[in-house]
Design a protein around this motif. Sequence first.
Motif, mmCIF file in Angstrom:
data_model
loop_
_atom_site.group_PDB
_atom_site.id
_atom_site.type_symbol
_atom_site.label_atom_id
_atom_site.label_comp_id
_atom_site.label_asym_id
_atom_site.label_seq_id
_atom_site.Cartn_x
_atom_site.Cartn_y
_atom_site.Cartn_z
ATOM 1 N N TYR A 109 1.212 -1.454 0.243
ATOM 2 C CA TYR A 109 0.539 -0.074 0.035
ATOM 3 C C TYR A 109 0.988 1.048 -0.285
ATOM 4 C CZ TYR A 109 -4.148 -3.040 1.022
ATOM 5 O OH TYR A 109 -5.105 -3.715 1.103
ATOM 6 N N LYS A 110 2.076 1.427 0.456
ATOM 7 C CA LYS A 110 3.262 2.787 0.286
ATOM 8 C C LYS A 110 3.385 2.626 -0.833
ATOM 9 C CE LYS A 110 3.981 1.959 5.361
ATOM 10 N NZ LYS A 110 5.091 1.676 6.494
ATOM 11 N N ASN A 111 3.035 3.820 -1.607
ATOM 12 C CA ASN A 111 3.806 3.994 -1.998
ATOM 13 C C ASN A 111 4.062 3.812 -3.846
ATOM 14 O OD1 ASN A 111 6.131 6.102 -0.166
ATOM 15 N ND2 ASN A 111 7.400 4.351 0.110
ATOM 16 N N TYR A 112 2.376 3.930 -3.542
ATOM 17 C CA TYR A 112 2.008 2.924 -4.796
ATOM 18 C C TYR A 112 2.338 2.467 -5.501
ATOM 19 C CZ TYR A 112 -0.046 8.007 -3.830
ATOM 20 O OH TYR A 112 0.220 8.921 -3.130
ATOM 21 N N ARG A 113 3.266 1.547 -5.525
ATOM 22 C CA ARG A 113 3.290 0.245 -5.552
ATOM 23 C C ARG A 113 2.699 -0.980 -6.118
ATOM 24 N NH1 ARG A 113 10.170 -0.631 -3.409
ATOM 25 N NH2 ARG A 113 10.840 1.656 -3.966
ATOM 26 N N SER A 114 1.959 -1.320 -5.962
ATOM 27 C CA SER A 114 0.780 -2.220 -5.831
ATOM 28 C C SER A 114 -0.215 -1.692 -6.668
ATOM 29 C CB SER A 114 0.513 -3.137 -4.821
ATOM 30 O OG SER A 114 2.004 -4.403 -4.479
ATOM 31 N N LYS B 278 3.008 15.012 -2.772
ATOM 32 C CA LYS B 278 4.175 13.666 -1.767
ATOM 33 C C LYS B 278 5.770 14.157 -2.424
ATOM 34 C CE LYS B 278 1.126 10.514 -0.279
ATOM 35 N NZ LYS B 278 0.652 8.887 0.070
ATOM 36 N N TYR B 279 5.614 14.391 -4.024
ATOM 37 C CA TYR B 279 6.300 14.528 -4.447
ATOM 38 C C TYR B 279 6.718 15.361 -5.163
ATOM 39 C CZ TYR B 279 6.491 9.325 -3.855
ATOM 40 O OH TYR B 279 5.477 7.953 -3.457
ATOM 41 N N THR B 280 6.517 16.540 -4.913
ATOM 42 C CA THR B 280 6.975 18.261 -5.472
ATOM 43 C C THR B 280 8.036 18.699 -3.891
ATOM 44 O OG1 THR B 280 6.431 20.215 -6.021
ATOM 45 C CG2 THR B 280 5.177 19.175 -4.356
ATOM 46 N N ASP B 281 8.864 19.812 -4.661
ATOM 47 C CA ASP B 281 9.399 20.315 -3.851
ATOM 48 C C ASP B 281 8.929 21.466 -3.278
ATOM 49 O OD1 ASP B 281 11.723 18.477 -4.386
ATOM 50 O OD2 ASP B 281 12.344 19.395 -6.322
ATOM 51 N N ASN B 282 8.117 22.397 -3.688
ATOM 52 C CA ASN B 282 6.889 23.071 -3.132
ATOM 53 C C ASN B 282 5.980 22.710 -1.562
ATOM 54 O OD1 ASN B 282 6.283 25.944 -3.453
ATOM 55 N ND2 ASN B 282 4.373 25.462 -4.629
ATOM 56 N N ARG B 283 6.188 21.426 -2.115
ATOM 57 C CA ARG B 283 4.747 21.446 -0.517
ATOM 58 C C ARG B 283 5.472 22.431 0.514
ATOM 59 N NH1 ARG B 283 4.949 14.923 0.511
ATOM 60 N NH2 ARG B 283 5.013 15.584 2.764
ATOM 61 N N ASN C 214 -8.710 18.242 15.057
ATOM 62 C CA ASN C 214 -9.118 17.012 14.752
ATOM 63 C C ASN C 214 -8.248 16.531 13.362
ATOM 64 O OD1 ASN C 214 -11.051 17.100 16.326
ATOM 65 N ND2 ASN C 214 -12.836 18.100 15.277
ATOM 66 N N ASN C 215 -8.020 17.487 12.491
ATOM 67 C CA ASN C 215 -6.545 17.194 11.436
ATOM 68 C C ASN C 215 -5.371 16.687 12.434
ATOM 69 O OD1 ASN C 215 -7.547 20.152 9.138
ATOM 70 N ND2 ASN C 215 -8.557 18.198 9.756
ATOM 71 N N LEU C 216 -4.991 17.181 13.533
ATOM 72 C CA LEU C 216 -3.696 17.012 13.757
ATOM 73 C C LEU C 216 -3.880 15.440 14.401
ATOM 74 C CD1 LEU C 216 -2.408 20.729 14.974
ATOM 75 C CD2 LEU C 216 -1.511 19.595 13.228
ATOM 76 N N ARG C 217 -5.002 15.417 15.545
ATOM 77 C CA ARG C 217 -5.099 14.153 16.045
ATOM 78 C C ARG C 217 -4.808 13.134 15.487
ATOM 79 N NH1 ARG C 217 -10.151 15.677 20.076
ATOM 80 N NH2 ARG C 217 -8.449 17.182 21.115
ATOM 81 N N ASP C 218 -5.881 13.149 13.589
ATOM 82 C CA ASP C 218 -5.166 11.912 12.565
ATOM 83 C C ASP C 218 -4.753 12.012 12.446
ATOM 84 O OD1 ASP C 218 -8.341 11.914 13.239
ATOM 85 O OD2 ASP C 218 -8.632 12.697 11.964
ATOM 86 N N ILE C 219 -3.468 13.178 12.262
ATOM 87 C CA ILE C 219 -2.003 12.454 11.125
ATOM 88 C C ILE C 219 -1.046 12.168 12.395
ATOM 89 C CG2 ILE C 219 -0.185 13.723 10.715
ATOM 90 C CD1 ILE C 219 -1.884 16.305 9.634
ATOM 91 N N SER C 220 -1.763 12.368 13.704
ATOM 92 C CA SER C 220 -0.661 12.124 14.699
ATOM 93 C C SER C 220 -1.088 10.056 14.771
ATOM 94 C CB SER C 220 -0.905 12.345 15.848
ATOM 95 O OG SER C 220 0.350 12.116 17.396
ATOM 96 N N ALA C 221 -2.514 9.941 14.483
ATOM 97 C CA ALA C 221 -2.675 9.136 15.296
ATOM 98 C C ALA C 221 -2.398 7.882 14.044
ATOM 99 C CB ALA C 221 -3.929 8.994 15.237
ATOM 100 N N ASN D 185 -4.287 7.582 11.054
ATOM 101 C CA ASN D 185 -5.294 8.102 10.119
ATOM 102 C C ASN D 185 -5.244 8.537 9.078
ATOM 103 O OD1 ASN D 185 -6.408 6.223 12.306
ATOM 104 N ND2 ASN D 185 -7.199 8.182 13.497
ATOM 105 N N THR D 186 -4.606 9.048 8.741
ATOM 106 C CA THR D 186 -4.297 10.184 8.167
ATOM 107 C C THR D 186 -3.098 10.261 7.816
ATOM 108 O OG1 THR D 186 -5.694 11.829 6.318
ATOM 109 C CG2 THR D 186 -5.587 12.426 8.495
ATOM 110 N N SER D 187 -2.303 10.938 6.374
ATOM 111 C CA SER D 187 -1.260 11.480 6.195
ATOM 112 C C SER D 187 -1.801 12.496 5.763
ATOM 113 C CB SER D 187 -1.026 11.080 4.357
ATOM 114 O OG SER D 187 -1.775 11.614 3.164
ATOM 115 N N ILE D 188 -0.602 13.869 5.888
ATOM 116 C CA ILE D 188 -0.657 15.106 6.550
ATOM 117 C C ILE D 188 -1.206 15.367 4.371
ATOM 118 C CG2 ILE D 188 1.650 15.485 5.579
ATOM 119 C CD1 ILE D 188 1.770 18.057 7.435
ATOM 120 N N GLU D 189 -0.747 14.935 3.679
ATOM 121 C CA GLU D 189 -0.892 15.264 2.533
ATOM 122 C C GLU D 189 -2.658 15.600 2.033
ATOM 123 O OE1 GLU D 189 2.610 13.891 1.952
ATOM 124 O OE2 GLU D 189 1.069 13.026 2.418
#
Length: 329
Positions: free
Chosen positions: A48-53, A197-202, A214-221, A223-227
């Motif tokens: 699932y990571k990094n779009y490999r499959s 995820k792959y840009t230099d301007n992020r 709630n965003n920060l809680r989900d990211i920390s847990a 449950n979601t990525s920062i992107e």
Amino acid sequence: MSFTSENILPEGTAYNKLINLIALLGYTKQRNEFKNQGMLASYFWYEYKNYRSYVGVELDIYKKDGNILVYTRTRSGRSYWDLEHQNKTIKYIKDYFKGSFSTDEGKNRYFIIDKKVPTELEAGLFIARWVYKNALIKPKIYLDSRNLKGDISRVEHTGISFIDDLNPRFFSNNLLIPYLVATWEEYLKKSFIVILKYTDNRDKLFKEARFSVNNLRDISAGNTSIEEALVEKFSFQRPRIVAENFKKVDEKLDIFTVLNKPILNRKVSLFDSIEEIVELRNTFVHEGGMDLSINDKKLKVIIKDFEVAVDRIYDRFGAYYNFEPSRDF
């Protein structure tokens, strides 16, 4: 088309050791309600990571004439990494347990893997396009298989508004508009996340983002990525806003131009066509208002407009990020 293999393990092979090796290779056990004769278990691997499959690797274990047999399979839409992991699985089983194996390439021959390794950005943008293509299968099947009965379910308009307003065919067609806009929006969100995820301007965008608690809680847990949290702060329905969003990621990434061209011999650009469809969606969702001009023919044109728009955007990504857009869905 699929890529299949068979490992034949020697008699006396410890089944538990095989299961442990399969687990170490990252496979998860699958529930199989339709076991064939001799089948012991089914497993599946997907990165699932990094779009490999793209499709993952299927693995089935059988017992026949005292031997344990291990079959693997990847479907034709497999990614570079799917096939690489299939080869790795075959090799590890052969090295650890001995015996023999065969693939579509022949006996004791591994699959030939593409020399070119795709970038993760290329893979992610391909998956986003693939998911969108699959999402359009539902409305197409629905249109071809629905069976509306009664004289009121006319294919064309009567010109009498109160009769057309009760026509279940027109109501059904209007019901599909929010779905078509939602799948369009989801494709753009997924593509935006990949590029982010792959840009230099992020970093600039992250600094400007105002994440909620709630965003920060989900990211920390986890449950979601920062992107994923960031993308929810943008709208991806109207073409003009979509074009502006992608320019925030990269000033030179222009999708406005590819959408501002007409389709086929029509004078209206895709930009204006989709803008109008989004308006129809908003009117229907928020006010319950229907567009009685949307007969079956026009609805198929709308679906085609979205498909062409997505293909043009995907092709633009390929040209800008220097990869060949794939249509191997």
